[in-house]
Design a protein around this motif. Structure first.
Motif, short mmCIF file in Angstrom:
data_model
loop_
_atom_site.label_atom_id
_atom_site.label_comp_id
_atom_site.label_asym_id
_atom_site.label_seq_id
_atom_site.Cartn_x
_atom_site.Cartn_y
_atom_site.Cartn_z
N PRO A 12 -0.96 17.44 16.52
CA PRO A 12 -0.92 16.02 16.90
C PRO A 12 -2.02 15.17 16.26
CG PRO A 12 -0.55 17.41 18.82
CD PRO A 12 -0.89 18.33 17.70
N ALA A 13 -3.24 15.69 16.15
CA ALA A 13 -4.34 14.92 15.54
C ALA A 13 -4.06 14.66 14.06
CB ALA A 13 -5.66 15.67 15.70
N THR A 14 -3.47 15.65 13.38
CA THR A 14 -3.12 15.47 11.97
C THR A 14 -2.08 14.37 11.82
OG1 THR A 14 -3.53 17.80 11.52
CG2 THR A 14 -2.17 16.61 9.93
N LEU A 15 -1.01 14.46 12.58
CA LEU A 15 0.09 13.49 12.47
C LEU A 15 -0.37 12.09 12.86
CD1 LEU A 15 2.98 15.67 13.97
CD2 LEU A 15 2.53 15.15 11.56
N ALA A 16 -1.17 12.00 13.93
CA ALA A 16 -1.66 10.69 14.37
C ALA A 16 -2.54 10.05 13.30
CB ALA A 16 -2.42 10.83 15.68
N GLY A 17 -3.44 10.84 12.71
CA GLY A 17 -4.33 10.30 11.68
C GLY A 17 -3.57 9.84 10.45
N LEU A 18 -2.64 10.67 9.97
CA LEU A 18 -1.88 10.32 8.77
C LEU A 18 -0.98 9.11 9.01
CD1 LEU A 18 -0.89 13.87 7.45
CD2 LEU A 18 -2.72 12.39 6.64
N LEU A 19 -0.34 9.05 10.17
CA LEU A 19 0.54 7.92 10.48
C LEU A 19 -0.26 6.63 10.61
CD1 LEU A 19 3.36 6.86 11.17
CD2 LEU A 19 2.92 7.45 13.57
N ALA A 20 -1.37 6.68 11.35
CA ALA A 20 -2.21 5.49 11.50
C ALA A 20 -2.74 5.03 10.15
CB ALA A 20 -3.38 5.79 12.45
N GLY A 21 -3.16 5.98 9.30
CA GLY A 21 -3.66 5.62 7.97
C GLY A 21 -2.60 4.93 7.14
N ALA A 22 -1.37 5.47 7.15
CA ALA A 22 -0.29 4.88 6.37
C ALA A 22 0.03 3.46 6.85
CB ALA A 22 0.95 5.77 6.45
N VAL A 23 0.09 3.28 8.16
CA VAL A 23 0.40 1.96 8.72
C VAL A 23 -0.68 0.95 8.36
CG1 VAL A 23 0.63 0.65 10.88
CG2 VAL A 23 1.83 2.83 10.60
N LEU A 24 -1.93 1.35 8.50
CA LEU A 24 -3.04 0.44 8.20
C LEU A 24 -3.11 0.07 6.72
CD1 LEU A 24 -5.71 1.98 10.57
CD2 LEU A 24 -4.94 -0.40 10.64
N LEU A 25 -2.77 1.00 5.84
CA LEU A 25 -2.77 0.69 4.40
C LEU A 25 -1.62 -0.25 4.03
CD1 LEU A 25 -3.79 4.13 2.84
CD2 LEU A 25 -5.20 2.11 3.17
N VAL A 26 -0.49 -0.14 4.73
CA VAL A 26 0.60 -1.11 4.54
C VAL A 26 0.16 -2.49 5.03
CG1 VAL A 26 2.93 -1.76 5.29
CG2 VAL A 26 2.45 0.61 4.61
N VAL A 27 -0.52 -2.51 6.17
CA VAL A 27 -1.06 -3.78 6.69
C VAL A 27 -2.05 -4.38 5.68
CG1 VAL A 27 -2.55 -4.78 8.48
CG2 VAL A 27 -0.73 -3.18 9.11
N PHE A 28 -2.89 -3.52 5.10
CA PHE A 28 -3.86 -3.98 4.10
C PHE A 28 -3.17 -4.66 2.92
CE2 PHE A 28 -5.99 -2.72 0.06
CZ PHE A 28 -7.05 -3.60 0.13
N TYR A 29 -2.10 -4.05 2.41
CA TYR A 29 -1.38 -4.64 1.27
C TYR A 29 -0.79 -6.00 1.65
CZ TYR A 29 1.54 -5.03 -2.86
OH TYR A 29 2.11 -5.47 -4.04
N ALA A 30 -0.24 -6.08 2.88
CA ALA A 30 0.33 -7.35 3.34
C ALA A 30 -0.76 -8.42 3.46
CB ALA A 30 1.03 -7.14 4.68
N VAL A 31 -1.92 -8.04 3.98
CA VAL A 31 -3.03 -8.99 4.11
C VAL A 31 -3.47 -9.49 2.74
CG1 VAL A 31 -5.48 -9.17 4.73
CG2 VAL A 31 -3.87 -8.11 6.32
N GLU A 32 -3.60 -8.55 1.78
CA GLU A 32 -4.07 -8.93 0.44
C GLU A 32 -3.09 -9.85 -0.27
OE1 GLU A 32 -7.48 -7.57 -0.53
OE2 GLU A 32 -6.91 -7.87 1.56
N SER A 33 -1.81 -9.72 0.04
CA SER A 33 -0.80 -10.56 -0.60
C SER A 33 -0.93 -12.02 -0.19
CB SER A 33 0.61 -10.06 -0.25
OG SER A 33 0.79 -8.73 -0.68
N ARG A 34 -1.57 -12.27 0.97
CA ARG A 34 -1.65 -13.63 1.51
C ARG A 34 -3.07 -14.19 1.53
NH1 ARG A 34 2.22 -10.71 3.86
NH2 ARG A 34 4.22 -11.66 4.38
N ALA A 35 -4.07 -13.36 1.30
CA ALA A 35 -5.46 -13.82 1.41
C ALA A 35 -5.84 -14.74 0.26
CB ALA A 35 -6.40 -12.62 1.44
N GLU A 36 -6.67 -15.76 0.57
CA GLU A 36 -7.14 -16.69 -0.47
C GLU A 36 -8.09 -15.99 -1.43
OE1 GLU A 36 -8.77 -20.31 0.96
OE2 GLU A 36 -7.05 -20.79 2.22
#
Length: 477
Positions: A237-261
């Motif tokens: 469970p710790a492995t899956l939770a870490g990998l899933l959270a990391g993937a979601v946050l990196l997708v969020v990061f790309y979305a943020v960078e697409s809109r940031a000034e």
């Protein structure tokens, strides 16, 4: 036509000051690389000396890896803002203090805090040092030579750490694996301010806080998940939770960078072929060679019965191979291209990694391992220098901190990812058995995957970097 006009241009040469700059930066980067592996051999003795439980022993390595990989990109941008020289010097001072604290640590808690501080110092110093290297040396032969030497010493530092850790632990104490950093940090701090010039973009952008938080937390979660995979397996469970959270946050990061000034990483840089694919190749290069050190350590100690010191010394051949590869790489790039170094080096590394599938259960196999790791190290270093040149070329000075931050992140995440990935393969293949034969079977399976990953990198270089110039320039975005 005049004589002056027809005379060939003299190749640029290193001045006396540039030689000192290069020496200072290379010593610092070598020391940072050593820190990734110097404690591996000493972990059991540290556990006995400070009272670490067996379950918590892994945090000596994990605490360093989390902070080193997770904060690299953020600190690379901080260097762009406040000055790369300033960040480099501050991080070396932190490294010296943290190493002193780790060597003197009386409790597990203080040791872990020291390892976190060492990781943060590495996360700041590595991209700052690389940015100072790329901005101190103009793009072309001088920069290729500097990056070649840097890559050679970085890779050699990782293998030297395994050797030095065994020697210091056997002859003195595990505490000297920390103390050895202190005089190096002091020497760099004494020399660097006088010879290194400050480097920062003319326009100082603001920190992209949402981007910084999302990418830092994403990388921390990803690295945590990977370390848990090596410890508990891919379905824990710790492995899956870490990998899933990391993937979601990196997708969020790309979305943020697409809109940031003023994004932390401008999307146009991520879309640049040489930056994107160059970093993929760098990630694969560090995943494969550093994890091979782990696999061979397991083989030498569990199958052949070598001591930790003897196993560490056997990696001297690999270290020599990486040094030779670092010296050859600039010549290959100058005469052919960075892509040629990536493809040729990858084929050489893959071939001699595959040779290790023939390892047997007797010490006679050492005569196969030593030349194979030497030649594989040459190939791996051709790939690493080719990656560094490709991923940092064609960008203005104002983006060099960003480019080197990305390259440093690929390097450090690759180093962190490799061992848990291969450890999970060995564990799954050997069904958890620890007999010499079972370990050998598991190591062979992991070596096969390792060689396949190297070949994947060759295919990426052939397909994705078609048309890239000798310097790794990107003719088409």
């Amino acid at each position: 036509m005049s004589t002056l006009a027809s005379a060939p241009a003299r190749p640029p040469r290193l001045t006396g000051r540039l030689k000192v700059v290069l020496a200072v930066l290379l010593v610092a980067q070598f020391t940072l690389a050593v820190d990734f592996s110097i404690l591996n051999v000493a972990l059991p003795l540290i556990g006995d000396g400070l009272g670490f439980s067996l379950a918590n022993l892994q945090w000596i390595a994990t605490a360093f890896a989390l902070s080193a990989a997770g904060f690299t990109l953020l600190f690379g941008r901080v260097g762009d803002l406040v000055g790369r020289k300033r960040v480099f010097l501050a991080s070396l001072a932190l490294l010296g203090l943290a190493s002193l604290a780790g060597g003197l640590a009386p409790t597990p808690e203080i040791l872990i805090a020291a390892r976190v501080a060492q990781g943060l110092a590495t996360a700041a110093a590595t991209p700052a040092g690389l940015a100072l290297l790329t901005t101190s040396f103009p793009e072309g032969p001088l920069r290729q030579k500097a990056l070649g030497l840097n890559g050679a010493l970085m890779s050699a530092g990782f293998t030297t750490g395994a050797i030095l850790g065994g020697v210091l632990t056997d002859l003195l104490s595990w505490r000297w694996a920390f103390f050895v950093n202190v005089p190096v940090a002091l020497a760099v701090l004494l020399v660097a301010p006088a010879v290194i010039e400050e480097s920062r973009p003319a326009d100082r952008p603001r920190i992209d806080l949402p981007g910084a938080l999302s990418v830092t937390l994403g990388l921390l979660a990803l690295v945590y998940g990977l370390t848990q995979a090596g410890e508990h397996g891919w379905t824990h469970p710790a492995t899956l939770a870490g990998l899933l959270a990391g993937a979601v946050l990196l997708v969020v990061f790309y979305a943020v960078e697409s809109r940031a000034e003023q994004p932390l990483i401008p999307v146009h840089v991520l879309r640049k072929r040489t930056v994107a694919w160059g970093n993929v190749l760098g990630l694969l290069a560090f995943v494969t060679e550093t994890s091979l050190v782990y696999l061979l350590t397991l083989y030498l100690q569990k199958t052949l019965g070598f001591s930790a010191l003897a196993a560490g010394v056997s990696f001297a051949c690999l270290g020599l191979g990486t040094v030779l590869g670092g010296l050859l790489a600039p010549r290959v790039i100058a005469r052919a291209s960075a892509r040629a170094a990536l493809v040729g080096g990858g084929l050489l590394q893959a071939a001699f990694t595959a040779v290790l599938l023939l390892l047997g259960g007797t010490p006679a196999s050492l005569w196969l391992q030593l030349p194979a790791t030497f030649l594989g190290g040459v190939g791996n270093m051709l790939v690493i220098v080719g990656f560094m040149v490709t991923a940092t070329a064609g960008l203005p000075d104002r983006e060099q901190g960003l480019a080197t931050g990305l390259a440093s992140m690929s390097q450090q995440v690759g180093i962190t990812m490799g061992t848990p990935i291969m450890s999970a393969i060995v564990t799954a293949t050997s069904a958890g058995a620890v007999s010499a034969g079972a370990v050998l079977h598991g190591v062979r399976a992991a070596v096969a995957v390792n060689a396949a990953l190297v070949l994947l990198g060759v295919l990426v270089a052939v397909a994705a970097l078609r048309g890239a110039g000798a310097r790794g320039a990107d003719p088409a975005h």
